[in-house]
Design a protein around this motif. Sequence first.
Motif, PDB file in Angstrom:
ATOM      1  N   LEU A  26      67.769  57.517  86.537  1.00  0.00           N
ATOM      2  CA  LEU A  26      66.789  57.555  85.460  1.00  0.00           C
ATOM      3  C   LEU A  26      67.173  56.701  84.261  1.00  0.00           C
ATOM      4  O   LEU A  26      66.428  56.640  83.276  1.00  0.00           O
ATOM      5  N   SER A  27      68.316  56.003  84.324  1.00  0.00           N
ATOM      6  CA  SER A  27      68.712  55.126  83.217  1.00  0.00           C
ATOM      7  C   SER A  27      67.748  53.946  83.124  1.00  0.00           C
ATOM      8  O   SER A  27      67.429  53.323  84.145  1.00  0.00           O
ATOM      9  N   PRO A  28      67.275  53.628  81.920  1.00  0.00           N
ATOM     10  CA  PRO A  28      66.381  52.462  81.770  1.00  0.00           C
ATOM     11  C   PRO A  28      67.104  51.187  82.172  1.00  0.00           C
ATOM     12  O   PRO A  28      68.293  51.021  81.927  1.00  0.00           O
ATOM     13  N   ARG A  29      66.377  50.301  82.824  1.00  0.00           N
ATOM     14  CA  ARG A  29      66.949  49.016  83.222  1.00  0.00           C
ATOM     15  C   ARG A  29      65.843  47.971  83.252  1.00  0.00           C
ATOM     16  O   ARG A  29      64.661  48.309  83.421  1.00  0.00           O
ATOM     17  N   PRO A  30      66.174  46.723  83.105  1.00  0.00           N
ATOM     18  CA  PRO A  30      65.145  45.669  83.113  1.00  0.00           C
ATOM     19  C   PRO A  30      64.540  45.499  84.502  1.00  0.00           C
ATOM     20  O   PRO A  30      65.118  45.912  85.512  1.00  0.00           O
ATOM     21  N   ARG A  31      63.371  44.896  84.557  1.00  0.00           N
ATOM     22  CA  ARG A  31      62.677  44.610  85.814  1.00  0.00           C
ATOM     23  C   ARG A  31      63.570  43.762  86.704  1.00  0.00           C
ATOM     24  O   ARG A  31      64.074  42.730  86.288  1.00  0.00           O
ATOM     25  N   ASP A  39      53.550  49.520  85.638  1.00  0.00           N
ATOM     26  CA  ASP A  39      53.989  49.796  84.280  1.00  0.00           C
ATOM     27  C   ASP A  39      55.327  49.112  84.017  1.00  0.00           C
ATOM     28  O   ASP A  39      56.183  49.029  84.913  1.00  0.00           O
ATOM     29  N   ALA A  40      55.524  48.670  82.785  1.00  0.00           N
ATOM     30  CA  ALA A  40      56.690  47.854  82.450  1.00  0.00           C
ATOM     31  C   ALA A  40      58.009  48.596  82.595  1.00  0.00           C
ATOM     32  O   ALA A  40      59.065  47.967  82.763  1.00  0.00           O
ATOM     33  N   ASP A  41      58.004  49.937  82.509  1.00  0.00           N
ATOM     34  CA  ASP A  41      59.264  50.666  82.552  1.00  0.00           C
ATOM     35  C   ASP A  41      59.762  50.921  83.975  1.00  0.00           C
ATOM     36  O   ASP A  41      60.795  51.570  84.149  1.00  0.00           O
ATOM     37  N   TYR A  42      59.071  50.436  84.987  1.00  0.00           N
ATOM     38  CA  TYR A  42      59.567  50.549  86.367  1.00  0.00           C
ATOM     39  C   TYR A  42      60.265  49.251  86.741  1.00  0.00           C
ATOM     40  O   TYR A  42      59.679  48.162  86.685  1.00  0.00           O
ATOM     41  N   SER A  43      61.536  49.368  87.142  1.00  0.00           N
ATOM     42  CA  SER A  43      62.320  48.168  87.408  1.00  0.00           C
ATOM     43  C   SER A  43      62.150  47.657  88.833  1.00  0.00           C
ATOM     44  O   SER A  43      62.304  46.463  89.092  1.00  0.00           O
ATOM     45  N   ASP A  44      61.858  48.550  89.777  1.00  0.00           N
ATOM     46  CA  ASP A  44      61.701  48.172  91.178  1.00  0.00           C
ATOM     47  C   ASP A  44      60.934  49.282  91.878  1.00  0.00           C
ATOM     48  O   ASP A  44      60.638  50.325  91.288  1.00  0.00           O
TER      49      ASP A  44
END
Length: 362
Positions: A26-31, A39-44
């Motif tokens: 659940l740690s935020p990470r870039p695309r 949505d922009a907050d999903y990296s993969d």
Amino acid sequence: METEHAWKGLAAIVPSPAGRSIEDLLSPRPRRQALTGFDADYSDIVDYIIRCTHRIWEEKNVGLCRSHYGRDCSIHTLAGPVTGAEAVVANTLATLAAFPDRSLIGEDVIWSEDAPGLFHTSHRIVSLMTHLGDDAFGPATLRRAQVTTIADCLVRENRIIEEWLVRDNAHLLRQLGIDPWTVARSQAETDRAEGSAGHAWRGEEIMRVLDGGGLVAHPPADHPAAGPAAMLEMAVNAARLGDASHMMSVSAEGSWPSGRKWVGRGGWIGAMNQLTAVLEASRVVIDHWAATALPHDEIAVALRWSLAGRHVRQGVYGPATGRQLLVLGVSHYRIRNGRVVEDVTVFDELAVLRQLAGGLGA
């Protein structure tokens, strides 16, 4: 079926959730993968499945189903089809009313990109929960339960546009102290009262399977899914269980519906034979396949399959009924050195009993 073998080229970019902590997941990470329209907050794509599931179930933001399911999405279950995001919202709220502490542990997400921007994910979940509210199964029992579910989802531009859902409902009922046959017979009575028109899908699916339809193409010979797919077809369609079992490691371990556990090739043969020996002219078709890489040079394979046959012999499901039976199942295999070392297979045995009790248009 895959535009790129995810198990070959994308493992480092989109790692499996297997063995990772929830804090890491659940740690935020870039695309890190092309996700057009997401949505922009999903990296993969794995992050999309794990993160939105957590938001909906653990954080109880059920309304997010409206932005993550298509308005007219089709959800396929062995108990019958469901249509639309609003039905998903209603069913999720009903489940949480009965099991308000339900938590979902994502064991793996095996995926493929079947066309540019069109993803297929096979998400294996273990749910831990307490039956604290009355529901369709009866009054609250206050008992704890653990149940395995696999959700196969077709995803495009942030929305699930089609889903195939299998859950070990008979095992859930037994943990709650409820007899599955009692529930199945009650459901069958309702089916007969409502008539068979709403269950035409079942007859169509049985005909499709018996005619051998549904598989777009066999996995390429060099694809990890090729071996397990051939194994299932050989075991069911040719009844060559011994030859089929050579795909299994001699120390393979399995988990099948109703809490069945087995070890070794003989254990797998026994599990398969319990299902097929009671049927006449049983046939299986592979409806989808995918593979992804795991740590330590292992590979995860997901096969979604449909099986049909006539129930003509006494066995694990009681006396022969003569009825045509349909099974929708998903199998997750862990492969090491070309052999299956773990098999997690899920299908809804409550819906199987419901068919044998004379429901679902029988």
